[in-house]
Design a protein around this motif. Structure first.
Motif, PDB file in Angstrom:
ATOM      1  N   ALA A   2       0.845  -1.195   0.000  1.00 62.11           N
ATOM      2  CA  ALA A   2       0.000   0.000   0.000  1.00 62.11           C
ATOM      3  C   ALA A   2       0.878   1.242   0.000  1.00 62.11           C
ATOM      4  CB  ALA A   2      -0.903  -0.001   1.221  1.00 62.11           C
ATOM      5  N   LYS A   3       0.487   2.217  -0.784  1.00 64.46           N
ATOM      6  CA  LYS A   3       1.228   3.471  -0.841  1.00 64.46           C
ATOM      7  C   LYS A   3       0.697   4.430   0.207  1.00 64.46           C
ATOM      8  CE  LYS A   3       2.309   3.018  -5.707  1.00 64.46           C
ATOM      9  NZ  LYS A   3       2.308   3.634  -7.018  1.00 64.46           N
ATOM     10  N   ILE A   4       1.575   5.243   0.738  1.00 66.29           N
ATOM     11  CA  ILE A   4       1.175   6.208   1.769  1.00 66.29           C
ATOM     12  C   ILE A   4       0.424   7.388   1.154  1.00 66.29           C
ATOM     13  CG2 ILE A   4       3.344   7.504   1.741  1.00 66.29           C
ATOM     14  CD1 ILE A   4       2.927   7.645   4.875  1.00 66.29           C
ATOM     15  N   TYR A   5       0.648   7.670  -0.094  1.00 66.52           N
ATOM     16  CA  TYR A   5      -0.012   8.822  -0.708  1.00 66.52           C
ATOM     17  C   TYR A   5      -1.245   8.362  -1.483  1.00 66.52           C
ATOM     18  CZ  TYR A   5       2.830   7.241  -4.664  1.00 66.52           C
ATOM     19  OH  TYR A   5       3.421   6.486  -5.638  1.00 66.52           O
ATOM     20  N   THR A   6      -2.288   9.197  -1.404  1.00 64.70           N
ATOM     21  CA  THR A   6      -3.537   8.903  -2.107  1.00 64.70           C
ATOM     22  C   THR A   6      -3.811   9.909  -3.217  1.00 64.70           C
ATOM     23  OG1 THR A   6      -4.851  10.288  -0.628  1.00 64.70           O
ATOM     24  CG2 THR A   6      -4.553   7.954   0.001  1.00 64.70           C
ATOM     25  N   LYS A   7      -3.152  11.037  -3.156  1.00 56.71           N
ATOM     26  CA  LYS A   7      -3.323  12.161  -4.080  1.00 56.71           C
ATOM     27  C   LYS A   7      -4.652  12.895  -3.894  1.00 56.71           C
ATOM     28  CE  LYS A   7      -0.325  10.059  -7.549  1.00 56.71           C
ATOM     29  NZ  LYS A   7      -0.135   9.693  -8.937  1.00 56.71           N
ATOM     30  N   LYS A   8      -5.463  12.439  -2.927  1.00 53.17           N
ATOM     31  CA  LYS A   8      -6.770  13.071  -2.697  1.00 53.17           C
ATOM     32  C   LYS A   8      -6.626  14.437  -2.049  1.00 53.17           C
ATOM     33  CE  LYS A   8      -9.286   8.734  -2.377  1.00 53.17           C
ATOM     34  NZ  LYS A   8     -10.060   7.837  -1.511  1.00 53.17           N
ATOM     35  N   GLY A   9      -5.495  14.702  -1.405  1.00 55.09           N
ATOM     36  CA  GLY A   9      -5.289  15.991  -0.751  1.00 55.09           C
ATOM     37  C   GLY A   9      -4.596  17.009  -1.626  1.00 55.09           C
ATOM     38  N   THR A  14      -8.916  17.575   2.681  1.00 52.43           N
ATOM     39  CA  THR A  14      -8.628  16.268   3.267  1.00 52.43           C
ATOM     40  C   THR A  14      -9.873  15.749   3.961  1.00 52.43           C
ATOM     41  OG1 THR A  14      -7.000  15.012   4.554  1.00 52.43           O
ATOM     42  CG2 THR A  14      -7.796  17.070   5.525  1.00 52.43           C
ATOM     43  N   GLN A  15      -9.866  14.467   4.212  1.00 44.55           N
ATOM     44  CA  GLN A  15     -10.998  13.818   4.865  1.00 44.55           C
ATOM     45  C   GLN A  15     -10.733  13.708   6.359  1.00 44.55           C
ATOM     46  OE1 GLN A  15     -12.849  10.602   2.682  1.00 44.55           O
ATOM     47  NE2 GLN A  15     -12.663   9.324   4.504  1.00 44.55           N
ATOM     48  N   VAL A  16     -11.710  14.074   7.154  1.00 47.27           N
ATOM     49  CA  VAL A  16     -11.617  13.929   8.605  1.00 47.27           C
ATOM     50  C   VAL A  16     -12.835  13.158   9.094  1.00 47.27           C
ATOM     51  CG1 VAL A  16     -10.234  16.017   8.977  1.00 47.27           C
ATOM     52  CG2 VAL A  16     -12.716  16.154   9.086  1.00 47.27           C
ATOM     53  N   LYS A  26      -7.848  22.267   4.019  1.00 47.53           N
ATOM     54  CA  LYS A  26      -6.752  22.029   4.962  1.00 47.53           C
ATOM     55  C   LYS A  26      -6.477  23.219   5.879  1.00 47.53           C
ATOM     56  CE  LYS A  26      -4.493  18.344   2.425  1.00 47.53           C
ATOM     57  NZ  LYS A  26      -3.253  17.829   1.834  1.00 47.53           N
ATOM     58  N   SER A  27      -7.066  24.371   5.605  1.00 50.16           N
ATOM     59  CA  SER A  27      -6.915  25.529   6.506  1.00 50.16           C
ATOM     60  C   SER A  27      -8.028  25.594   7.539  1.00 50.16           C
ATOM     61  CB  SER A  27      -6.885  26.820   5.684  1.00 50.16           C
ATOM     62  OG  SER A  27      -8.116  26.982   4.980  1.00 50.16           O
ATOM     63  N   ASP A  28      -8.928  24.617   7.579  1.00 47.72           N
ATOM     64  CA  ASP A  28     -10.014  24.582   8.545  1.00 47.72           C
ATOM     65  C   ASP A  28      -9.449  24.561   9.965  1.00 47.72           C
ATOM     66  OD1 ASP A  28     -13.196  23.768   8.598  1.00 47.72           O
ATOM     67  OD2 ASP A  28     -12.098  22.960  10.334  1.00 47.72           O
TER      68      ASP A  28
END
Length: 174
Positions: A2-9, A14-16, A26-28
């Protein structure tokens, strides 16, 4: 593998995991708090690495900081007993210190200096939590824990200096 990066960010979001899964910029404020807690936890890891002898409470605090993050996500196992444990340690260390007669500047031993960094980052995390509490419910125990934690790092810095025969760095009056 599994790769650590998803490219979704890559777009700045980002997902929380709050009460429900959300995608946030990401500035939330929530991510600001998470970042401040992560920075504090990283600095505690550095403090652990330079502390001689090892301080087991620091590892406990690192785990508790994850509970602070979980509280933002609506669940936590932190209790008033966790706050009391920090207070007890502050009281125990304080009995071994000379009276404080002046403002103390960060410095002294390496471990004391790192403890002062932890204190400063902790205070920033607390300010971020207070700002977040204006929009999201933060359990009172979380605010108490973080507030007490900055006090602990201050006393720990003084204790690290004292046990190593180094005087606190006092602010010089002008």
């Amino acid at each position: 593998m599994a790769k650590i990066y998803t490219k979704k960010g890559d777009t700045g979001h980002t997902q929380v995991y709050l009460e429900k899964t959300e995608r946030l910029i990401k500035s939330d404020e929530i991510l600001t708090v998470y970042g401040d807690l992560d920075e504090l936890n990283s600095n505690i890891g550095l403090l652990i690495s330079v502390s001689k002898p090892p301080n087991p409470l620091l590892s406990t605090i690192q785990n508790a900081l994850f509970e602070v993050g979980f509280a933002i996500s609506a669940t936590t196992s932190l209790t008033i007993e966790d706050v009391a444990a920090i207070e007890d340690e502050i009281d125990r260390l304080s009995t071994k210190l000379p009276p404080q007669r002046a403002f103390i500047l960060p410095g002294g031993t390496v471990s004391a200096s790192h403890s002062h960094i932890c204190r400063a980052v902790c205070r920033r995390a607390e300010r971020s939590l207070v700002a977040l509490s204006e929009k999201h419910q933060i359990p009172a125990v979380i605010m108490q824990f973080i507030n007490r934690l900055s006090d602990y790092f201050f006393i720990l810095a003084r204790y690290e200096n004292a046990t190593n025969g180094v005087e606190d760095v006092e602010k010089i009056s002008r």
